[in-house]
Scaffold this motif. Structure first.
Motif, mmCIF file in Angstrom:
data_model
loop_
_atom_site.group_PDB
_atom_site.id
_atom_site.type_symbol
_atom_site.label_atom_id
_atom_site.label_comp_id
_atom_site.label_asym_id
_atom_site.label_seq_id
_atom_site.Cartn_x
_atom_site.Cartn_y
_atom_site.Cartn_z
ATOM 1 N N ILE A 82 76.154 35.661 90.646
ATOM 2 C CA ILE A 82 77.261 36.611 90.539
ATOM 3 C C ILE A 82 78.148 36.530 91.775
ATOM 4 O O ILE A 82 79.388 36.441 91.684
ATOM 5 C CB ILE A 82 76.722 38.043 90.359
ATOM 6 N N ILE A 83 77.521 36.552 92.946
ATOM 7 C CA ILE A 83 78.276 36.480 94.202
ATOM 8 C C ILE A 83 79.035 35.157 94.301
ATOM 9 O O ILE A 83 80.203 35.115 94.679
ATOM 10 C CB ILE A 83 77.330 36.667 95.397
ATOM 11 N N GLY A 84 78.356 34.061 93.944
ATOM 12 C CA GLY A 84 78.996 32.747 94.027
ATOM 13 C C GLY A 84 80.175 32.602 93.089
ATOM 14 O O GLY A 84 81.206 32.018 93.454
ATOM 15 N N GLY A 85 80.057 33.135 91.858
ATOM 16 C CA GLY A 85 81.164 33.050 90.906
ATOM 17 C C GLY A 85 82.382 33.822 91.370
ATOM 18 O O GLY A 85 83.524 33.344 91.257
ATOM 19 N N ILE A 86 82.172 35.026 91.904
ATOM 20 C CA ILE A 86 83.294 35.828 92.403
ATOM 21 C C ILE A 86 83.919 35.166 93.628
ATOM 22 O O ILE A 86 85.156 35.083 93.755
ATOM 23 C CB ILE A 86 82.827 37.252 92.731
ATOM 24 N N LEU A 87 83.086 34.682 94.537
ATOM 25 C CA LEU A 87 83.586 34.028 95.746
ATOM 26 C C LEU A 87 84.400 32.786 95.403
ATOM 27 O O LEU A 87 85.474 32.541 95.985
ATOM 28 C CB LEU A 87 82.415 33.661 96.663
ATOM 29 N N ALA A 88 83.924 31.986 94.445
ATOM 30 C CA ALA A 88 84.664 30.787 94.041
ATOM 31 C C ALA A 88 86.021 31.155 93.460
ATOM 32 O O ALA A 88 87.032 30.489 93.733
ATOM 33 C CB ALA A 88 83.846 29.998 93.017
ATOM 34 N N GLY A 89 86.087 32.233 92.658
ATOM 35 C CA GLY A 89 87.352 32.655 92.089
ATOM 36 C C GLY A 89 88.337 33.138 93.130
ATOM 37 O O GLY A 89 89.530 32.787 93.098
ATOM 38 N N VAL A 90 87.858 33.933 94.103
ATOM 39 C CA VAL A 90 88.746 34.457 95.146
ATOM 40 C C VAL A 90 89.284 33.324 96.019
ATOM 41 O O VAL A 90 90.483 33.253 96.311
ATOM 42 C CB VAL A 90 87.989 35.491 96.007
ATOM 43 N N VAL A 91 88.410 32.417 96.443
ATOM 44 C CA VAL A 91 88.826 31.310 97.310
ATOM 45 C C VAL A 91 89.806 30.395 96.589
ATOM 46 O O VAL A 91 90.825 29.968 97.158
ATOM 47 C CB VAL A 91 87.592 30.525 97.802
ATOM 48 N N SER A 92 89.537 30.084 95.315
ATOM 49 C CA SER A 92 90.433 29.183 94.583
ATOM 50 C C SER A 92 91.786 29.834 94.334
ATOM 51 O O SER A 92 92.817 29.149 94.306
ATOM 52 C CB SER A 92 89.794 28.766 93.254
ATOM 53 N N ASP A 93 91.832 31.162 94.136
ATOM 54 C CA ASP A 93 93.118 31.854 94.028
ATOM 55 C C ASP A 93 93.894 31.785 95.336
ATOM 56 O O ASP A 93 95.115 31.577 95.347
ATOM 57 C CB ASP A 93 92.894 33.321 93.648
ATOM 58 N N LYS A 94 93.187 31.998 96.437
ATOM 59 C CA LYS A 94 93.833 32.006 97.748
ATOM 60 C C LYS A 94 94.380 30.635 98.113
ATOM 61 O O LYS A 94 95.506 30.505 98.612
ATOM 62 C CB LYS A 94 92.818 32.460 98.800
ATOM 63 N N LEU A 95 93.583 29.596 97.864
ATOM 64 C CA LEU A 95 93.999 28.236 98.224
ATOM 65 C C LEU A 95 94.878 27.590 97.163
ATOM 66 O O LEU A 95 95.622 26.659 97.465
ATOM 67 C CB LEU A 95 92.757 27.358 98.458
ATOM 68 N N GLY A 96 94.754 28.063 95.912
ATOM 69 C CA GLY A 96 95.464 27.405 94.820
ATOM 70 C C GLY A 96 94.879 26.050 94.476
ATOM 71 O O GLY A 96 95.556 25.204 93.908
ATOM 72 N N MET A 97 93.603 25.833 94.816
ATOM 73 C CA MET A 97 92.961 24.530 94.603
ATOM 74 C C MET A 97 91.591 24.748 93.962
ATOM 75 O O MET A 97 90.610 25.053 94.651
ATOM 76 C CB MET A 97 92.830 23.776 95.932
ATOM 77 N N ARG A 98 91.536 24.605 92.645
ATOM 78 C CA ARG A 98 90.278 24.815 91.924
ATOM 79 C C ARG A 98 89.274 23.697 92.217
ATOM 80 O O ARG A 98 88.105 23.945 92.479
ATOM 81 C CB ARG A 98 90.543 24.877 90.423
ATOM 82 N N ALA A 99 89.738 22.435 92.133
ATOM 83 C CA ALA A 99 88.821 21.305 92.304
ATOM 84 C C ALA A 99 88.235 21.270 93.705
ATOM 85 O O ALA A 99 87.040 20.986 93.893
ATOM 86 C CB ALA A 99 89.546 19.989 91.996
ATOM 87 N N THR A 100 89.041 21.560 94.719
ATOM 88 C CA THR A 100 88.558 21.529 96.098
ATOM 89 C C THR A 100 87.506 22.600 96.331
ATOM 90 O O THR A 100 86.492 22.367 97.012
ATOM 91 C CB THR A 100 89.733 21.728 97.069
ATOM 92 N N THR A 101 87.728 23.780 95.759
ATOM 93 C CA THR A 101 86.733 24.858 95.889
ATOM 94 C C THR A 101 85.398 24.444 95.279
ATOM 95 O O THR A 101 84.328 24.654 95.876
ATOM 96 C CB THR A 101 87.245 26.131 95.205
#
Length: 518
Positions: free
Chosen positions: A362-381
């Protein structure tokens, strides 16, 4: 006049659309929670189907279950046909039969789902999933020891459970735009871990005394949620126009797309303008008018399978998910059994402790979503989390040497890094690709794209538990080597997209890319 209470002011501050979004978010969350809740019992019951007979003692006599529901003890303490030395291969075959059927059915499910009402399609799938989950549990009460029966139930359940994921992702994609999609879907995708946790707790409650109820109760829950889905699910915001249009005088007829339109008519006793009298004749009068041809814009048709594959990024993310989901589902199906063998815990405690892996997810899924939104880079996250997951898996392979405290920490960290990329790809990435600009606004492609990505991932989900069943007799370290290799391959498959994202990185990457392309 007394002021409104703060709680009421908060409630009325939301408009109708926001309330329906909240309803869709909550309802689809609960619906897919019940899917995972019904999948989890098999991993909990495995350790009961084949026990360490030397440590069982008088389990049957001390369980306290009603005699009418307790089958007679077997030759030793395991449940036939899983009492043989090849029990790991047999248990792996049951996992493989479910997941292989799920993978094959997923490719068809998205295509079918685009052509049927999602609410009905999902409701029927949940009812049948409840039926087959209950059938597995009935094998306990009716003393069934035929491997073919359990394989058939697993295959049938795997096929009907494919109705779930494309349907709920399509609904959530219809209601929520691209703004903060990673965060919203990261929160929403926690239903996977919540379902696994609840499934573990429910199955673990009865696993040692009456494992048939470990399947019956989740089966009844998902069937009940299927009825709730039929009663309350709103597939698309446009569906609300049927109940929100103000009633006006006229005669309704059924249009070609199934919606109701209105034919206005003249009302006696009310002044009408000259133009209105011409356009709205009395019933006893007819006015000769020129025929008018109304050309209605047709909705875009459903996208083809090859058309969905041609969307940039679909192939790379699909193959990456194959290996990421291989790792995740190996933990899903084999972690409780590994805990009983490596850490020497009983079935209930191992099932309870394995829920920490899902809490980390749960924590990892939310963290991945927040970071990818902030960076605008899904693949890099995804790539960063996959890179960190490999050494964590190696540390987890030595869990038997740790104390309870480090074991809990490793479960949380490993769950976050393993499930983070899996959660991001199956939700935000799928929704992004399903609404890609190359589709020119064809929202009907979302179900097919989602099914292709998750269907390819489900191939890995089928292979992982099967390979774990084949490798575990040689030692659990062989299983973890396989998992680490899978993580590394998933990382390699994203390198092209990572390179492209980094080369296009700017302070405002999304806006800059859009300006360059236009």
């Amino acid at each position: 006049m007394a002021p409104l209470p703060p709680g009421i002011r908060f409630l009325v501050s939301f408009n109708r659309d926001q309330w329906y979004r909240a309803l869709t978010f909550s309802l689809t969350f609960l619906l897919y929670t019940s899917f995972h809740l019904s999948r989890k019992p098999i991993s909990i019951v495995k350790s009961e189907l084949h026990k360490n007979c030397s440590s069982v003692g008088d389990t049957w006599s001390s369980a306290g279950t009603p005699p009418s529901l307790t089958p007679p003890p077997q030759d030793h303490c395991s449940w036939k046909p899983f009492d043989k030395s090849n029990y790991k291969q047999l248990l792996g075959a049951m996992d493989y039969s479910f997941l292989c059927a799920y993978a094959v059915g997923m490719y068809l499910s998205g295509i079918i789902g685009e052509r049927l009402p999602i609410r009905l399609y999902l409701s029927v799938g949940m009812l049948f999933s409840g039926l087959f989950t209950c059938l597995f549990g009935l094998g306990y009460f009716y003393n069934i020891h035929n491997l073919g029966f359990y394989i058939f139930v697993q295959v049938a359940n795997g096929l009907v459970q494919t109705t779930g994921w494309p349907s709920v992702v399509t609904c959530i994609g219809n209601w929520f735009g691209k703004g903060r999609r990673g965060l919203i879907m990261g929160l929403w995708n926690s239903h996977t871990s919540v379902g696994n946790i609840l499934g573990s707790l429910i199955a673990g409650y009865w696993v040692s005394s009456n494992w048939g109820l470990s399947f019956l109760v989740p089966g009844l829950i998902i069937a009940a949620m299927g009825v709730v889905c039929f009663l309350f699910l709103v597939e698309h915001p446009n569906d609300l126009k049927r109940i929100s249009s103000p009633s006006s005088p006229g005669t309704a007829w059924s249009a070609a797309n199934g919606h109701s339109d209105f034919r206005p008519q003249y009302k006696d006793g009310k002044p009408q303008s000259y133009d209105t009298e011409l356009l709205l004749p009395r019933d006893s009068e007819r006015v000769q008018v020129q025929p008018v041809v109304v050309v209605k814009s047709q909705e875009p048709g459903a996208i083809s399978f090859m058309g969905a594959l041609n969307i940039p990024g679909v192939v790379e993310f699909s193959l990456c998910l194959l290996f990421a989901k291989l790792v995740s589902y190996t933990f899903l199906f084999w972690l409780p059994l590994y805990m009983t063998k490596a850490v020497h815990l009983d079935a209930k405690r191992a099932g309870d402790l394995s829920t920490l892996f899902d809490v980390g997810g749960i924590i990892g899924g939310i963290l991945a979503g927040v970071v990818s939104d902030k960076l605008g880079m899904r693949a890099t996250t995804c790539a960063i989390m996959l890179l960190l997951a490999a050494p964590t898996l190696y540390g987890f392979s030595m869990i038997s040497e740790f104390g309870m405290g480090p074991t809990i920490g490793m479960l949380l960290v490993c769950g976050g890094l393993v499930n983070g990329p899996y959660a991001l790809i199956t939700t935000a990435v799928s929704a992004d690709l399903g609404t890609h600009k190359s589709l020119k606004g064809n929202a009907r492609a979302l179900s097919t794209v989602t099914a292709i990505i998750d269907g390819t991932g489900s191939v890995g989900a089928a292979l992982g538990p099967l390979l774990a069943g084949l490798l575990s007799p040689r030692g659990w370290d062989q299983v973890f080597y396989m998992l680490m290799a899978s993580d590394f391959i998933a990382l390699l498959l994203l390198l092209r997209l990572v390179t492209k994202e980094l080369s296009c990185s700017q302070p405002r990457p999304i806006t800059t890319i859009q300006l360059k392309e236009h």
